[in-house]
Scaffold this active site. Sequence first.
Site, short mmCIF file in Angstrom:
data_model
loop_
_atom_site.label_atom_id
_atom_site.label_comp_id
_atom_site.label_asym_id
_atom_site.label_seq_id
_atom_site.Cartn_x
_atom_site.Cartn_y
_atom_site.Cartn_z
N GLU A 222 14.17 8.41 -3.22
CA GLU A 222 14.47 8.72 -2.14
C GLU A 222 15.11 8.18 -1.02
O GLU A 222 16.06 8.90 -0.74
CB GLU A 222 12.78 8.10 -1.18
CG GLU A 222 11.35 8.50 -1.03
CD GLU A 222 10.80 8.48 -2.06
OE1 GLU A 222 11.67 7.98 -3.65
OE2 GLU A 222 9.30 8.41 -2.58
N GLY A 277 9.59 -6.90 -4.12
CA GLY A 277 10.10 -5.06 -3.71
C GLY A 277 10.02 -6.28 -1.81
O GLY A 277 10.08 -6.33 -0.97
N HIS A 394 -6.02 -1.80 25.70
CA HIS A 394 -6.44 0.07 26.19
C HIS A 394 -6.93 1.01 25.76
O HIS A 394 -6.91 2.23 26.16
CB HIS A 394 -5.18 0.24 27.27
CG HIS A 394 -5.17 -0.67 27.94
ND1 HIS A 394 -6.60 -0.91 29.33
CD2 HIS A 394 -4.97 -1.91 27.92
CE1 HIS A 394 -5.89 -1.82 29.95
NE2 HIS A 394 -4.99 -2.99 29.39
N LYS A 514 4.32 9.40 -7.80
CA LYS A 514 6.15 9.41 -7.89
C LYS A 514 6.24 10.66 -9.88
O LYS A 514 7.22 11.78 -9.40
CB LYS A 514 6.28 8.66 -8.96
CG LYS A 514 6.82 7.26 -7.43
CD LYS A 514 7.91 6.70 -7.85
CE LYS A 514 7.70 5.38 -6.72
NZ LYS A 514 8.44 4.43 -7.62
#
Length: 550
Positions: A222, A277, A394, A514
Amino acid sequence: MRSEHGTVVTEQRLTERSSWKQLMRHFHEVRGLELRQLFAQDPDRGRRMALEAAGVYLDYSKNRLTDETVQLLVALARECRLEERIEAMFRGEKINVSERRAVLHVALRAPRDQVILVDGENVVPEVHRVLDRMGDFALRVRTGEWRGHTGLRIRNVVNIGIGGSDLGPVMAYEALTPYVDPGITLRFVSNVDGADLTEATRDLEPAETLFVVCSKSWHTQETLTNATSAREWLLRRLGDRSAVARHFVAVSTNAEGVREFGIDTANMFEFWDWVGGRYSYDSAIGLSLMIAIGPERFREMLDGFREMDEHFRSTPLERNLPVLLGLIGVWYANAFGAETVAVLPYSRYLRQFPAYLQQLEMESNGKHVTLRGQPVDYQTAPILWGQPGVNGQHSFYQLFHQGTRLVPCEFIGFCRPLSPLTHHHDLLMANMFAQAEALAFGRSAEELRAAGSPEWQIPHRVCEGNRPSTTVLLDKLTPRALGRLVALYEHRVFTEGTIWGIDSFDQWGVELGKILADRILPELGADGALGHDSSTNELIRRYRRLRSTA
Ligand code: G6Q
Protein backbone atom coordinates in the site's frame (compact mmCIF):
# COMPACT_ATOMS: atom_id res chain seq x y z
CA MET A 1 11.98 -20.07 33.68
CA ARG A 2 14.06 -18.77 30.75
CA SER A 3 13.78 -19.77 27.12
CA GLU A 4 16.76 -20.52 24.89
CA HIS A 5 16.82 -16.80 23.97
CA GLY A 6 17.14 -15.73 27.58
CA THR A 7 13.55 -14.52 27.72
CA VAL A 8 11.39 -15.03 30.77
CA VAL A 9 8.44 -17.17 29.69
CA THR A 10 5.36 -18.29 31.52
CA GLU A 11 5.61 -21.88 32.59
CA GLN A 12 2.26 -22.49 34.23
CA ARG A 13 -1.15 -22.11 32.58
CA LEU A 14 -2.79 -18.90 33.68
CA THR A 15 -6.01 -20.66 34.67
CA GLU A 16 -4.07 -23.05 36.89
CA ARG A 17 -2.37 -20.35 38.88
CA SER A 18 -3.52 -20.14 42.49
CA SER A 19 -3.96 -16.36 42.30
CA TRP A 20 -6.19 -16.78 39.23
CA LYS A 21 -8.35 -19.37 40.97
CA GLN A 22 -8.61 -17.16 44.03
CA LEU A 23 -9.57 -14.19 41.87
CA MET A 24 -12.31 -16.16 40.14
CA ARG A 25 -13.68 -17.46 43.47
CA HIS A 26 -13.70 -13.89 44.71
CA PHE A 27 -15.54 -12.82 41.57
CA HIS A 28 -18.43 -15.11 42.43
CA GLU A 29 -18.67 -13.44 45.83
CA VAL A 30 -18.62 -9.85 44.57
CA ARG A 31 -20.24 -10.02 41.14
CA GLY A 32 -23.60 -8.94 42.56
CA LEU A 33 -22.24 -5.93 44.42
CA GLU A 34 -23.73 -2.60 43.42
CA LEU A 35 -21.71 0.58 43.03
CA ARG A 36 -24.43 2.42 44.97
CA GLN A 37 -23.87 0.09 47.88
CA LEU A 38 -20.07 0.30 47.67
CA PHE A 39 -20.12 4.09 47.68
CA ALA A 40 -22.70 4.22 50.49
CA GLN A 41 -20.59 1.89 52.65
CA ASP A 42 -17.42 3.88 52.10
CA PRO A 43 -17.92 7.63 51.75
CA ASP A 44 -14.21 8.01 51.05
CA ARG A 45 -14.15 5.56 48.13
CA GLY A 46 -13.90 8.21 45.41
CA ARG A 47 -10.78 9.67 46.99
CA ARG A 48 -9.23 6.40 48.11
CA MET A 49 -9.58 4.58 44.83
CA ALA A 50 -7.71 7.15 42.80
CA LEU A 51 -4.06 7.53 41.94
CA GLU A 52 -2.01 10.38 40.62
CA ALA A 53 1.38 10.16 38.93
CA ALA A 54 3.23 11.82 36.07
CA GLY A 55 0.49 14.43 35.82
CA VAL A 56 -2.27 11.86 35.29
CA TYR A 57 -5.13 11.41 37.75
CA LEU A 58 -6.77 7.99 37.51
CA ASP A 59 -10.09 7.47 39.28
CA TYR A 60 -10.98 3.77 39.31
CA SER A 61 -13.54 3.97 42.11
CA LYS A 62 -16.55 3.58 39.79
CA ASN A 63 -15.49 0.06 38.91
CA ARG A 64 -17.16 -3.06 40.23
CA LEU A 65 -14.35 -4.05 42.53
CA THR A 66 -13.33 -3.94 46.17
CA ASP A 67 -10.00 -3.46 47.93
CA GLU A 68 -9.72 -7.22 48.02
CA THR A 69 -10.23 -7.40 44.24
CA VAL A 70 -7.31 -5.02 43.75
CA GLN A 71 -5.14 -7.07 46.11
CA LEU A 72 -5.99 -10.28 44.27
CA LEU A 73 -5.34 -8.70 40.87
CA VAL A 74 -1.97 -7.46 42.08
CA ALA A 75 -1.19 -10.93 43.46
CA LEU A 76 -2.03 -12.34 40.03
CA ALA A 77 0.31 -9.81 38.40
CA ARG A 78 3.07 -10.87 40.79
CA GLU A 79 2.49 -14.53 40.09
CA CYS A 80 2.69 -13.73 36.36
CA ARG A 81 6.02 -12.04 37.13
CA LEU A 82 4.94 -8.65 35.90
CA GLU A 83 7.76 -6.87 37.73
CA GLU A 84 10.40 -9.12 36.13
CA ARG A 85 8.81 -8.71 32.72
CA ILE A 86 8.88 -4.91 33.04
CA GLU A 87 12.56 -5.08 33.91
CA ALA A 88 13.21 -7.49 31.04
CA MET A 89 11.65 -5.03 28.60
CA PHE A 90 13.59 -2.03 29.94
CA ARG A 91 16.81 -4.04 29.89
CA GLY A 92 16.40 -4.85 26.21
CA GLU A 93 15.80 -8.59 26.56
CA LYS A 94 14.22 -10.28 23.55
CA ILE A 95 10.73 -10.48 24.98
CA ASN A 96 9.15 -10.52 21.51
CA VAL A 97 9.76 -14.25 21.34
CA SER A 98 8.08 -15.11 18.05
CA GLU A 99 10.25 -12.56 16.22
CA ARG A 100 13.25 -12.92 18.54
CA ARG A 101 13.43 -9.19 19.08
CA ALA A 102 13.91 -6.77 21.92
CA VAL A 103 11.00 -4.41 22.62
CA LEU A 104 12.48 -1.04 23.30
CA HIS A 105 10.12 1.79 22.49
CA VAL A 106 11.14 3.05 25.95
CA ALA A 107 14.66 3.66 24.55
CA LEU A 108 13.14 6.19 22.11
CA ARG A 109 12.61 8.57 25.01
CA ALA A 110 15.56 7.63 27.19
CA PRO A 111 17.83 10.49 28.32
CA ARG A 112 21.13 10.86 26.47
CA ASP A 113 23.18 9.44 29.33
CA GLN A 114 21.16 6.25 29.80
CA VAL A 115 22.65 2.95 28.70
CA ILE A 116 20.35 0.37 27.12
CA LEU A 117 22.09 -2.59 25.54
CA VAL A 118 20.81 -4.62 22.63
CA ASP A 119 23.16 -7.47 21.72
CA GLY A 120 25.85 -5.74 23.76
CA GLU A 121 25.50 -2.36 22.06
CA ASN A 122 24.17 0.80 23.70
CA VAL A 123 21.28 1.99 21.51
CA VAL A 124 20.68 5.34 23.23
CA PRO A 125 23.37 7.36 21.35
CA GLU A 126 21.85 6.16 18.04
CA VAL A 127 18.38 7.24 19.17
CA HIS A 128 19.66 10.72 19.93
CA ARG A 129 21.68 10.93 16.74
CA VAL A 130 18.52 10.31 14.72
CA LEU A 131 16.49 12.70 16.90
CA ASP A 132 19.09 15.40 16.31
CA ARG A 133 19.03 14.80 12.55
CA MET A 134 15.24 14.93 12.56
CA GLY A 135 15.34 18.16 14.56
CA ASP A 136 17.80 19.70 12.16
CA PHE A 137 15.74 18.69 9.12
CA ALA A 138 12.44 19.80 10.69
CA LEU A 139 13.91 23.23 11.44
CA ARG A 140 15.26 23.60 7.92
CA VAL A 141 11.80 22.89 6.51
CA ARG A 142 10.08 25.16 9.04
CA THR A 143 12.44 28.09 8.43
CA GLY A 144 12.38 27.74 4.66
CA GLU A 145 16.04 26.80 4.42
CA TRP A 146 15.05 23.46 2.86
CA ARG A 147 13.26 24.39 -0.34
CA GLY A 148 11.57 22.54 -3.14
CA HIS A 149 13.18 21.85 -6.52
CA THR A 150 12.07 25.16 -8.03
CA GLY A 151 13.22 27.16 -5.01
CA LEU A 152 9.79 27.55 -3.45
CA ARG A 153 9.27 27.09 0.28
CA ILE A 154 7.74 23.82 1.50
CA ARG A 155 4.22 24.55 2.69
CA ASN A 156 2.70 21.06 2.55
CA VAL A 157 3.88 17.82 4.06
CA VAL A 158 2.22 14.55 3.05
CA ASN A 159 2.94 11.54 5.27
CA ILE A 160 2.64 8.26 3.37
CA GLY A 161 2.48 5.15 5.54
CA ILE A 162 0.00 2.66 6.95
CA GLY A 163 -0.79 0.94 10.26
CA GLY A 164 1.89 1.79 12.77
CA SER A 165 3.48 4.14 10.23
CA ASP A 166 0.31 6.20 10.08
CA LEU A 167 -2.02 5.87 13.07
CA GLY A 168 0.37 7.34 15.64
CA PRO A 169 1.41 10.39 13.60
CA VAL A 170 -2.22 11.08 12.58
CA MET A 171 -3.45 10.78 16.14
CA ALA A 172 -0.70 12.99 17.55
CA TYR A 173 -1.06 15.58 14.79
CA GLU A 174 -4.79 15.85 15.49
CA ALA A 175 -4.16 15.94 19.24
CA LEU A 176 -1.60 18.71 18.96
CA THR A 177 -3.35 20.82 16.31
CA PRO A 178 -3.14 23.99 18.43
CA TYR A 179 0.66 23.64 18.47
CA VAL A 180 1.02 23.17 14.71
CA ASP A 181 2.80 25.83 12.64
CA PRO A 182 -0.06 27.48 10.71
CA GLY A 183 2.21 27.87 7.69
CA ILE A 184 2.39 24.10 7.22
CA THR A 185 -0.39 21.86 5.95
CA LEU A 186 0.06 18.25 6.96
CA ARG A 187 -1.90 15.46 5.28
CA PHE A 188 -1.84 11.69 5.67
CA VAL A 189 -2.17 9.03 3.00
CA SER A 190 -2.51 5.44 4.16
CA ASN A 191 -5.21 3.58 2.25
CA VAL A 192 -4.31 2.12 -1.12
CA ASP A 193 -7.71 3.33 -2.29
CA GLY A 194 -6.55 5.89 -4.85
CA ALA A 195 -9.04 8.35 -3.38
CA ASP A 196 -6.75 8.79 -0.38
CA LEU A 197 -3.88 10.22 -2.42
CA THR A 198 -6.16 12.06 -4.84
CA GLU A 199 -7.98 13.86 -2.05
CA ALA A 200 -4.81 14.56 -0.06
CA THR A 201 -3.05 16.20 -3.02
CA ARG A 202 -6.06 17.71 -4.85
CA ASP A 203 -5.41 21.31 -3.82
CA LEU A 204 -1.64 21.12 -3.24
CA GLU A 205 1.06 22.76 -5.29
CA PRO A 206 3.69 20.08 -6.09
CA ALA A 207 6.54 22.58 -5.99
CA GLU A 208 5.65 23.33 -2.34
CA THR A 209 5.02 19.73 -1.25
CA LEU A 210 7.26 17.35 0.66
CA PHE A 211 6.43 13.64 0.93
CA VAL A 212 7.58 11.77 4.02
CA VAL A 213 7.38 8.09 3.14
CA CYS A 214 7.27 5.96 6.29
CA SER A 215 7.75 2.23 6.10
CA LYS A 216 9.75 0.22 8.57
CA SER A 217 10.12 -2.71 6.17
CA TRP A 218 9.86 -0.83 2.86
CA HIS A 219 7.94 -3.85 1.62
CA THR A 220 4.42 -2.65 2.31
CA GLN A 221 2.48 -2.72 -0.94
CA GLU A 222 0.00 0.00 0.00
CA THR A 223 2.74 2.44 1.00
CA LEU A 224 4.99 1.74 -1.98
CA THR A 225 2.04 2.06 -4.37
CA ASN A 226 1.05 5.40 -2.85
CA ALA A 227 4.66 6.61 -2.84
CA THR A 228 5.08 5.65 -6.51
CA SER A 229 1.87 7.45 -7.49
CA ALA A 230 2.93 10.47 -5.44
CA ARG A 231 6.24 10.53 -7.30
CA GLU A 232 4.38 10.41 -10.62
CA TRP A 233 2.11 13.25 -9.47
CA LEU A 234 5.17 15.32 -8.61
CA LEU A 235 7.06 14.57 -11.80
CA ARG A 236 4.00 15.21 -13.99
CA ARG A 237 4.03 18.80 -12.77
CA LEU A 238 7.75 19.37 -12.21
CA GLY A 239 9.12 17.29 -15.07
CA ASP A 240 12.68 16.86 -13.85
CA ARG A 241 13.52 13.53 -12.12
CA SER A 242 16.07 15.21 -9.90
CA ALA A 243 13.14 16.97 -8.20
CA VAL A 244 12.53 13.78 -6.20
CA ALA A 245 15.54 14.51 -3.99
CA ARG A 246 14.02 17.77 -2.72
CA HIS A 247 10.47 16.46 -2.35
CA PHE A 248 10.85 12.96 -0.92
CA VAL A 249 12.37 11.80 2.34
CA ALA A 250 12.07 8.33 3.85
CA VAL A 251 11.71 6.83 7.30
CA SER A 252 12.71 3.20 7.30
CA THR A 253 14.98 0.45 8.56
CA ASN A 254 15.62 -0.65 4.96
CA ALA A 255 18.25 1.58 3.34
CA GLU A 256 18.55 -0.60 0.26
CA GLY A 257 14.82 -0.47 -0.47
CA VAL A 258 14.82 3.30 -0.01
CA ARG A 259 17.76 3.70 -2.41
CA GLU A 260 16.10 1.48 -5.00
CA PHE A 261 12.97 3.58 -4.83
CA GLY A 262 15.06 6.59 -5.76
CA ILE A 263 15.29 8.43 -2.46
CA ASP A 264 18.78 9.55 -1.49
CA THR A 265 19.67 7.70 1.73
CA ALA A 266 21.13 11.00 2.95
CA ASN A 267 17.45 11.93 3.26
CA MET A 268 16.49 8.78 5.11
CA PHE A 269 15.79 8.72 8.84
CA GLU A 270 16.39 5.38 10.49
CA PHE A 271 14.82 3.39 13.22
CA TRP A 272 15.38 -0.14 14.39
CA ASP A 273 13.82 -3.60 14.48
CA TRP A 274 13.34 -3.29 18.25
CA VAL A 275 10.69 -0.61 17.68
CA GLY A 276 7.33 -2.18 16.88
CA GLY A 277 5.24 -0.32 14.26
CA ARG A 278 2.41 0.51 16.66
CA TYR A 279 4.93 1.70 19.26
CA SER A 280 6.88 3.87 16.84
CA TYR A 281 5.42 7.33 16.47
CA ASP A 282 7.95 8.77 18.91
CA SER A 283 10.74 7.46 16.65
CA ALA A 284 11.60 8.90 13.20
CA ILE A 285 8.08 7.79 12.21
CA GLY A 286 7.07 11.03 13.95
CA LEU A 287 9.10 13.15 11.50
CA SER A 288 6.08 14.76 9.80
CA LEU A 289 4.63 15.52 13.24
CA MET A 290 7.94 17.08 14.25
CA ILE A 291 7.93 19.29 11.16
CA ALA A 292 4.41 20.41 12.07
CA ILE A 293 4.94 21.12 15.80
CA GLY A 294 8.69 21.76 15.86
CA PRO A 295 11.51 19.80 17.52
CA GLU A 296 11.08 21.49 20.91
CA ARG A 297 7.47 20.44 21.24
CA PHE A 298 8.39 16.97 20.03
CA ARG A 299 11.00 16.67 22.78
CA GLU A 300 8.47 17.88 25.35
CA MET A 301 6.26 15.02 24.20
CA LEU A 302 9.13 12.58 24.68
CA ASP A 303 9.62 13.96 28.21
CA GLY A 304 5.99 13.12 28.93
CA PHE A 305 6.49 9.56 27.66
CA ARG A 306 9.59 9.24 29.84
CA GLU A 307 7.81 10.42 32.98
CA MET A 308 5.23 7.68 32.58
CA ASP A 309 7.96 5.12 31.74
CA GLU A 310 9.78 5.95 34.95
CA HIS A 311 6.57 5.70 36.95
CA PHE A 312 5.78 2.33 35.35
CA ARG A 313 9.23 0.95 35.99
CA SER A 314 9.71 2.14 39.55
CA THR A 315 6.31 2.23 41.28
CA PRO A 316 4.94 -0.71 43.28
CA LEU A 317 2.20 -2.48 41.38
CA GLU A 318 -0.52 -1.38 43.82
CA ARG A 319 0.09 2.30 42.99
CA ASN A 320 1.13 1.91 39.38
CA LEU A 321 -1.28 3.61 36.95
CA PRO A 322 -0.72 1.52 33.81
CA VAL A 323 -0.71 -1.64 35.93
CA LEU A 324 -4.01 -0.79 37.59
CA LEU A 325 -5.58 0.13 34.27
CA GLY A 326 -4.36 -3.17 32.77
CA LEU A 327 -5.55 -5.24 35.71
CA ILE A 328 -8.98 -3.66 35.56
CA GLY A 329 -9.01 -4.62 31.87
CA VAL A 330 -8.24 -8.22 32.82
CA TRP A 331 -10.96 -8.16 35.52
CA TYR A 332 -13.67 -7.21 33.02
CA ALA A 333 -12.43 -9.38 30.15
CA ASN A 334 -11.89 -12.54 32.16
CA ALA A 335 -14.14 -12.37 35.23
CA PHE A 336 -17.15 -10.48 33.85
CA GLY A 337 -16.64 -11.71 30.30
CA ALA A 338 -16.97 -8.19 28.87
CA GLU A 339 -16.42 -8.27 25.12
CA THR A 340 -15.55 -4.64 24.61
CA VAL A 341 -14.06 -1.52 26.16
CA ALA A 342 -15.17 1.97 25.13
CA VAL A 343 -12.62 4.77 25.20
CA LEU A 344 -14.34 8.14 25.34
CA PRO A 345 -12.12 11.21 25.20
CA TYR A 346 -13.86 14.47 26.04
CA SER A 347 -11.69 16.39 23.65
CA ARG A 348 -12.16 17.01 19.99
CA TYR A 349 -8.40 16.92 19.58
CA LEU A 350 -8.32 13.30 20.72
CA ARG A 351 -10.74 12.18 18.06
CA GLN A 352 -8.21 9.79 16.54
CA PHE A 353 -7.15 8.42 19.91
CA PRO A 354 -9.60 5.48 19.99
CA ALA A 355 -8.49 4.41 16.48
CA TYR A 356 -4.88 4.60 17.59
CA LEU A 357 -5.60 2.59 20.74
CA GLN A 358 -7.54 0.07 18.72
CA GLN A 359 -4.35 -0.98 16.97
CA LEU A 360 -2.29 -0.74 20.14
CA GLU A 361 -4.61 -3.01 22.10
CA MET A 362 -6.08 -5.30 19.47
CA GLU A 363 -2.97 -5.92 17.37
CA SER A 364 -0.86 -6.35 20.49
CA ASN A 365 -3.14 -8.53 22.56
CA GLY A 366 -5.49 -10.13 20.02
CA LYS A 367 -3.63 -13.45 20.34
CA HIS A 368 -4.72 -17.07 20.73
CA VAL A 369 -1.56 -18.76 21.96
CA THR A 370 0.81 -18.18 24.85
CA LEU A 371 4.49 -17.25 24.57
CA ARG A 372 5.26 -20.94 24.30
CA GLY A 373 2.70 -21.47 21.57
CA GLN A 374 0.06 -23.18 23.73
CA PRO A 375 -3.60 -22.33 22.95
CA VAL A 376 -5.13 -20.08 25.61
CA ASP A 377 -8.29 -21.18 27.44
CA TYR A 378 -9.39 -17.67 28.40
CA GLN A 379 -10.22 -14.46 26.60
CA THR A 380 -7.44 -12.09 25.56
CA ALA A 381 -7.85 -8.53 24.18
CA PRO A 382 -11.30 -7.00 24.22
CA ILE A 383 -12.70 -5.12 21.24
CA LEU A 384 -11.65 -1.56 21.87
CA TRP A 385 -13.63 1.22 20.26
CA GLY A 386 -14.89 4.69 20.92
CA GLN A 387 -15.08 8.27 19.78
CA PRO A 388 -15.12 11.66 21.43
CA GLY A 389 -17.64 11.98 24.19
CA VAL A 390 -20.73 14.21 24.08
CA ASN A 391 -21.32 13.28 20.43
CA GLY A 392 -21.55 9.65 21.55
CA GLN A 393 -24.02 10.67 24.26
CA HIS A 394 -26.49 11.57 21.55
CA SER A 395 -25.94 8.26 19.85
CA PHE A 396 -24.65 4.99 21.30
CA TYR A 397 -24.51 5.82 25.03
CA GLN A 398 -28.15 4.69 25.24
CA LEU A 399 -26.86 1.11 25.07
CA PHE A 400 -24.43 1.81 27.92
CA HIS A 401 -27.22 3.06 30.16
CA GLN A 402 -30.05 0.68 29.38
CA GLY A 403 -28.74 -2.02 27.03
CA THR A 404 -28.18 -5.62 28.01
CA ARG A 405 -24.40 -5.68 27.58
CA LEU A 406 -21.65 -4.72 29.95
CA VAL A 407 -19.42 -2.10 28.37
CA PRO A 408 -16.69 -0.82 30.70
CA CYS A 409 -16.05 2.82 29.77
CA GLU A 410 -12.89 4.87 30.00
CA PHE A 411 -13.41 8.61 30.13
CA ILE A 412 -10.50 10.91 29.33
CA GLY A 413 -10.74 14.63 30.03
CA PHE A 414 -8.73 17.77 30.67
CA CYS A 415 -9.20 20.44 33.33
CA ARG A 416 -8.16 23.32 31.09
CA PRO A 417 -9.30 23.86 27.51
CA LEU A 418 -7.28 24.70 24.45
CA SER A 419 -10.07 26.48 22.66
CA PRO A 420 -10.46 30.21 23.35
CA LEU A 421 -14.17 29.50 23.91
CA THR A 422 -13.34 28.63 27.51
CA HIS A 423 -16.95 28.82 28.67
CA HIS A 424 -17.72 25.70 26.59
CA HIS A 425 -15.32 23.68 28.65
CA ASP A 426 -17.39 23.55 31.84
CA LEU A 427 -20.30 22.24 29.82
CA LEU A 428 -18.10 19.61 28.16
CA MET A 429 -16.67 18.41 31.45
CA ALA A 430 -20.01 18.55 33.27
CA ASN A 431 -21.18 16.07 30.67
CA MET A 432 -18.22 13.78 31.20
CA PHE A 433 -18.61 13.73 34.99
CA ALA A 434 -22.38 13.32 34.65
CA GLN A 435 -22.08 10.33 32.35
CA ALA A 436 -19.78 8.47 34.72
CA GLU A 437 -22.15 9.29 37.58
CA ALA A 438 -25.24 8.25 35.65
CA LEU A 439 -23.65 4.98 34.57
CA ALA A 440 -22.62 4.10 38.11
CA PHE A 441 -25.71 5.13 40.03
CA GLY A 442 -28.52 5.20 37.47
CA ARG A 443 -32.03 6.31 38.38
CA SER A 444 -34.37 4.06 40.28
CA ALA A 445 -38.15 3.65 40.00
CA GLU A 446 -38.54 5.39 43.39
CA GLU A 447 -36.52 8.38 42.24
CA LEU A 448 -38.55 8.62 39.07
CA ARG A 449 -41.79 8.37 41.02
CA ALA A 450 -40.60 11.07 43.40
CA ALA A 451 -39.78 13.24 40.37
CA GLY A 452 -43.37 12.82 39.16
CA SER A 453 -42.88 10.35 36.33
CA PRO A 454 -46.13 8.67 35.18
CA GLU A 455 -46.25 5.08 36.42
CA TRP A 456 -46.61 3.54 32.93
CA GLN A 457 -43.39 5.15 31.79
CA ILE A 458 -41.26 4.13 34.75
CA PRO A 459 -40.00 0.76 33.43
CA HIS A 460 -38.80 2.49 30.29
CA ARG A 461 -37.06 5.26 32.17
CA VAL A 462 -35.32 3.30 34.88
CA CYS A 463 -31.52 3.26 34.56
CA GLU A 464 -30.25 0.43 36.70
CA GLY A 465 -26.76 1.88 37.10
CA ASN A 466 -23.86 -0.32 38.19
CA ARG A 467 -22.23 0.32 34.81
CA PRO A 468 -18.50 0.59 35.44
CA SER A 469 -16.17 3.33 34.28
CA THR A 470 -12.68 4.65 34.86
CA THR A 471 -11.82 8.32 34.55
CA VAL A 472 -8.46 9.66 33.40
CA LEU A 473 -8.08 13.35 34.12
CA LEU A 474 -5.18 15.53 33.03
CA ASP A 475 -4.45 19.20 33.36
CA LYS A 476 -4.28 20.37 29.75
CA LEU A 477 -3.65 18.72 26.41
CA THR A 478 0.00 19.63 25.78
CA PRO A 479 2.70 17.62 23.95
CA ARG A 480 3.94 16.47 27.36
CA ALA A 481 0.45 15.38 28.45
CA LEU A 482 -0.01 13.46 25.22
CA GLY A 483 3.26 11.61 25.80
CA ARG A 484 2.16 10.68 29.31
CA LEU A 485 -1.23 9.49 28.10
CA VAL A 486 0.13 7.37 25.25
CA ALA A 487 2.74 5.76 27.50
CA LEU A 488 0.00 5.04 30.05
CA TYR A 489 -1.85 3.02 27.43
CA GLU A 490 1.28 1.38 25.98
CA HIS A 491 2.16 0.03 29.40
CA ARG A 492 -1.41 -0.92 30.14
CA VAL A 493 -1.34 -3.12 27.03
CA PHE A 494 1.95 -4.60 28.24
CA THR A 495 0.44 -5.37 31.65
CA GLU A 496 -2.55 -7.17 30.15
CA GLY A 497 -0.35 -9.10 27.71
CA THR A 498 1.85 -10.22 30.60
CA ILE A 499 -1.12 -11.55 32.55
CA TRP A 500 -2.42 -13.35 29.48
CA GLY A 501 1.08 -14.73 28.87
CA ILE A 502 1.05 -13.77 25.18
CA ASP A 503 3.43 -12.05 22.78
CA SER A 504 2.09 -8.49 22.61
CA PHE A 505 4.68 -7.47 20.03
CA ASP A 506 4.13 -9.67 17.00
CA GLN A 507 1.24 -9.53 14.50
CA TRP A 508 1.29 -12.73 12.48
CA GLY A 509 -2.47 -12.55 12.02
CA VAL A 510 -2.15 -9.77 9.47
CA GLU A 511 0.09 -11.86 7.19
CA LEU A 512 -2.48 -14.23 5.70
CA GLY A 513 -4.66 -11.53 4.15
CA LYS A 514 -1.57 -9.94 2.55
CA ILE A 515 -0.50 -13.25 1.00
CA LEU A 516 -3.96 -13.92 -0.40
CA ALA A 517 -4.27 -10.38 -1.79
CA ASP A 518 -0.95 -10.85 -3.60
CA ARG A 519 -2.36 -14.00 -5.14
CA ILE A 520 -5.68 -12.42 -6.14
CA LEU A 521 -4.26 -9.18 -7.60
CA PRO A 522 -3.00 -10.64 -10.92
CA GLU A 523 -6.20 -12.70 -11.23
CA LEU A 524 -8.40 -9.62 -11.32
CA GLY A 525 -7.08 -8.47 -14.68
CA ALA A 526 -6.82 -11.95 -16.24
CA ASP A 527 -9.31 -14.49 -17.60
CA GLY A 528 -7.88 -17.74 -16.32
CA ALA A 529 -9.45 -20.38 -14.10
CA LEU A 530 -9.82 -19.59 -10.42
CA GLY A 531 -8.85 -21.92 -7.62
CA HIS A 532 -10.45 -20.32 -4.57
CA ASP A 533 -13.60 -21.35 -2.72
CA SER A 534 -16.89 -20.88 -4.60
CA SER A 535 -17.70 -17.61 -2.88
CA THR A 536 -14.34 -15.95 -3.59
CA ASN A 537 -14.38 -17.29 -7.17
CA GLU A 538 -17.82 -15.81 -7.77
CA LEU A 539 -16.87 -12.43 -6.31
CA ILE A 540 -13.77 -12.26 -8.51
CA ARG A 541 -15.75 -13.26 -11.62
CA ARG A 542 -18.34 -10.60 -10.99
CA TYR A 543 -15.63 -8.00 -10.39
CA ARG A 544 -13.87 -9.02 -13.61
CA ARG A 545 -17.11 -8.59 -15.59
CA LEU A 546 -17.99 -5.20 -14.18
CA ARG A 547 -14.42 -3.99 -14.09
CA SER A 548 -14.00 -4.57 -17.82
CA THR A 549 -17.18 -2.63 -18.61
CA ALA A 550 -16.26 0.27 -16.31
C1 G6Q B 1 2.38 -2.44 13.64
C2 G6Q B 1 2.30 -3.32 12.52
C3 G6Q B 1 1.79 -2.72 11.24
C4 G6Q B 1 2.83 -1.94 10.44
C5 G6Q B 1 2.29 -1.67 9.04
C6 G6Q B 1 3.24 -0.86 8.20
O1 G6Q B 1 2.78 -2.75 14.74
O2 G6Q B 1 3.50 -3.97 12.35
O3 G6Q B 1 0.67 -1.89 11.45
O4 G6Q B 1 3.17 -0.76 11.09
O5 G6Q B 1 1.98 -2.87 8.40
O6 G6Q B 1 4.46 -1.52 8.06
P1 G6Q B 1 5.71 -0.81 7.45
O7 G6Q B 1 6.05 0.34 8.36
O8 G6Q B 1 6.79 -1.84 7.41
O9 G6Q B 1 5.32 -0.31 6.09
